[in-house]
Enzyme design. Structure first.
Site, mmCIF file in Angstrom:
data_model
loop_
_atom_site.group_PDB
_atom_site.id
_atom_site.type_symbol
_atom_site.label_atom_id
_atom_site.label_comp_id
_atom_site.label_asym_id
_atom_site.label_seq_id
_atom_site.Cartn_x
_atom_site.Cartn_y
_atom_site.Cartn_z
ATOM 1 N N GLY A 175 -6.595 -3.084 7.807
ATOM 2 C CA GLY A 175 -7.356 -1.916 7.722
ATOM 3 C C GLY A 175 -8.760 -1.914 8.564
ATOM 4 O O GLY A 175 -9.090 -1.141 9.264
ATOM 5 N N GLY B 81 -1.667 -0.924 6.898
ATOM 6 C CA GLY B 81 -1.939 -2.309 7.584
ATOM 7 C C GLY B 81 -3.070 -2.775 7.511
ATOM 8 O O GLY B 81 -4.076 -2.554 6.787
ATOM 9 N N ASP C 174 -9.533 0.776 5.369
ATOM 10 C CA ASP C 174 -9.331 1.870 6.105
ATOM 11 C C ASP C 174 -8.745 3.121 5.039
ATOM 12 O O ASP C 174 -9.337 4.291 5.405
ATOM 13 C CB ASP C 174 -8.378 1.958 7.281
ATOM 14 N N THR D 6 0.792 -1.283 -0.030
ATOM 15 C CA THR D 6 0.024 0.156 0.058
ATOM 16 C C THR D 6 0.824 1.120 0.069
ATOM 17 O O THR D 6 1.982 1.113 0.621
ATOM 18 C CB THR D 6 -1.092 -0.093 1.015
ATOM 19 N N ARG E 71 -15.572 -5.397 -0.029
ATOM 20 C CA ARG E 71 -14.856 -4.949 1.102
ATOM 21 C C ARG E 71 -14.248 -3.560 1.113
ATOM 22 O O ARG E 71 -13.667 -3.496 0.113
ATOM 23 C CB ARG E 71 -13.900 -6.025 1.542
HETATM 24 N N1 ASP Z 1 -4.604 -0.950 4.971
HETATM 25 C C1 ASP Z 1 -4.918 -1.565 3.717
HETATM 26 C C2 ASP Z 1 -6.613 -1.868 3.801
HETATM 27 O O1 ASP Z 1 -6.811 -2.622 4.811
HETATM 28 C C3 ASP Z 1 -3.854 -2.470 3.495
HETATM 29 C C4 ASP Z 1 -2.546 -2.167 3.648
HETATM 30 O O2 ASP Z 1 -2.288 -1.129 4.249
HETATM 31 O O3 ASP Z 1 -1.606 -3.187 3.325
HETATM 32 O O4 ASP Z 1 -7.086 -2.069 2.798
#
Ligand code: ASP
Length: 344
Positions: free
Chosen positions: A265, A263, A243, A212, A240
């Protein structure tokens, strides 16, 4: 008047889960204060085997060119908003990140992208979710912010808005890569094994979502901005939304504080992580570093989530704590020197 901040502080503290007393210190370093500059991330969950020996230098080169692009804009007096958009677009176009081309796959083997951008001094924000055809989601998020009266648009409607506003659309196959397809197959197999009677519980594998991207910047006029784009989590189910496009969860900017997260989400949404950090600096008088550490360790870590954030305040303090094995991160200030790290 003096009572209001104290009450707010009590409310914030009461809402936070209590960290175990042995919670480890978050991983972060001391950083110099930037008079102006940009901080960038390329995702938490990265491990020493996430990239092959051939891919690693390519990924690092793209990351550095995104930092340079932001620096060039800021150096000539451009806005933090332009800087974060330009940097994120560069990462979206590189298939080694989980944003735009090279995004992770959903359970239905498609790519669904989310993005958000926010301008601190005006509190204007734009967010998009569930995109299949927009080449640069961050540019569409900015268009939602600047050319519509809304904050968030999703799916077909967002893509219709993109077409009406001349924002580049591509065939969904543009986003597909074989390496992310392999990750999906592995995730589905893990899930199948765990579901079998006697199967072992599968711990969600953070390496299935690394990449990300996000940026926060402070310009010469003292204005902050934040931007984040993601393909989300490998094997996510239909519809889905993570965040990243939720303002205050994965992306947030105020006149004094900007945050971009990466991270798990669902945790970042439940605890409004990005806004929580800024609220601690603004209402509880915490420094950016201690607010960011507190939220990552006492909320994210304490509740079982994994990830990290990058942040900047209007005085140029940088904080980038994370509780994962790695988080690709870096920054650049007025001297133009690039700082980049993936692990401790
Ligand atoms: N935060 C992102 C999500 O949950 C995924 C990531 O940051 O790796 O969509």
């Amino acid at each position: 008047m003096r009572k209001i901040p104290l009450l707010l502080l009590a409310a914030i503290t009461a809402c936070a889960p209590v960290a175990p007393s042995n919670a480890p210190a978050p991983i972060d370093e001391e950083h110099p204060r930037l008079e102006w500059g940009m901080v960038l991330h390329g995702g938490a969950g990265v491990t020493p085997t996430s990239y092959t020996a051939a891919e690693l230098p390519l990924m690092q080169a793209t990351f550095q060119s995104a930092l340079r692009a932001g620096h060039a804009i800021l150096e000539r007096g451009g806005s933090s908003l332009d800087a974060v958009e330009a940097a994120v677009r560069i990462l979206e176009d590189d298939s080694l990140f989980n944003a735009g081309r090279g995004a992770v796959f959903t359970n239905d083997s498609i790519n669904e992208l989310d993005a958000a951008i926010m301008e601190g001094h005006t509190y204007r924000a734009g967010a998009v979710a569930g995109l299949h055809r927009v080449k640069n989601p961050i540019t569409l998020a900015r268009a939602v912010m600047e050319r519509s009266k809304h904050v968030m648009m999703i799916g077909d409607g967002a893509e219709r808005f993109a077409a009406e506003n001349g924002i580049e659309l591509v065939d969904p196959s543009w986003f597909r890569t074989e390496r992310r397809m392999r990750s999906l197959r592995r995730a589905i197999e893990d899930e199948r094994r765990a579901a079998n009677p006697g199967g072992t519980a599968v711990v969600p594998d953070p390496t299935l979502r690394f990449g990300t991207v996000g940026a926060v910047a402070l310009d010469k006029q003292g204005r902050l901005a934040a931007a984040t784009t993601t393909g989300g989590m490998t094997n996510k189910r239909y519809g889905r939304v993570g965040d990243v496009p939720i303002i205050g969860a994965g992306t947030y900017a105020s006149p004094t504080c900007a945050v971009s997260a990466t991270g798990d989400g669902e945790y970042f949404i439940r605890w409004s992580i990005a806004h929580s950090i800024c609220a601690r600096t603004e209402l509880a008088g915490m420094t950016l570093a201690s607010a960011a550490d507190t939220v990552i360790m006492h909320i994210l870590e304490a509740t079982g989530g994994e990830g990290g954030i990058i942040s900047l305040d209007s005085r140029g303090h940088v904080a980038m704590p994370f509780n994962a094995e790695g988080m690709t991160r870096g920054y650049v200030g007025p001297d133009g020197r690039l700082w980049m790290k993936m692990f401790r």
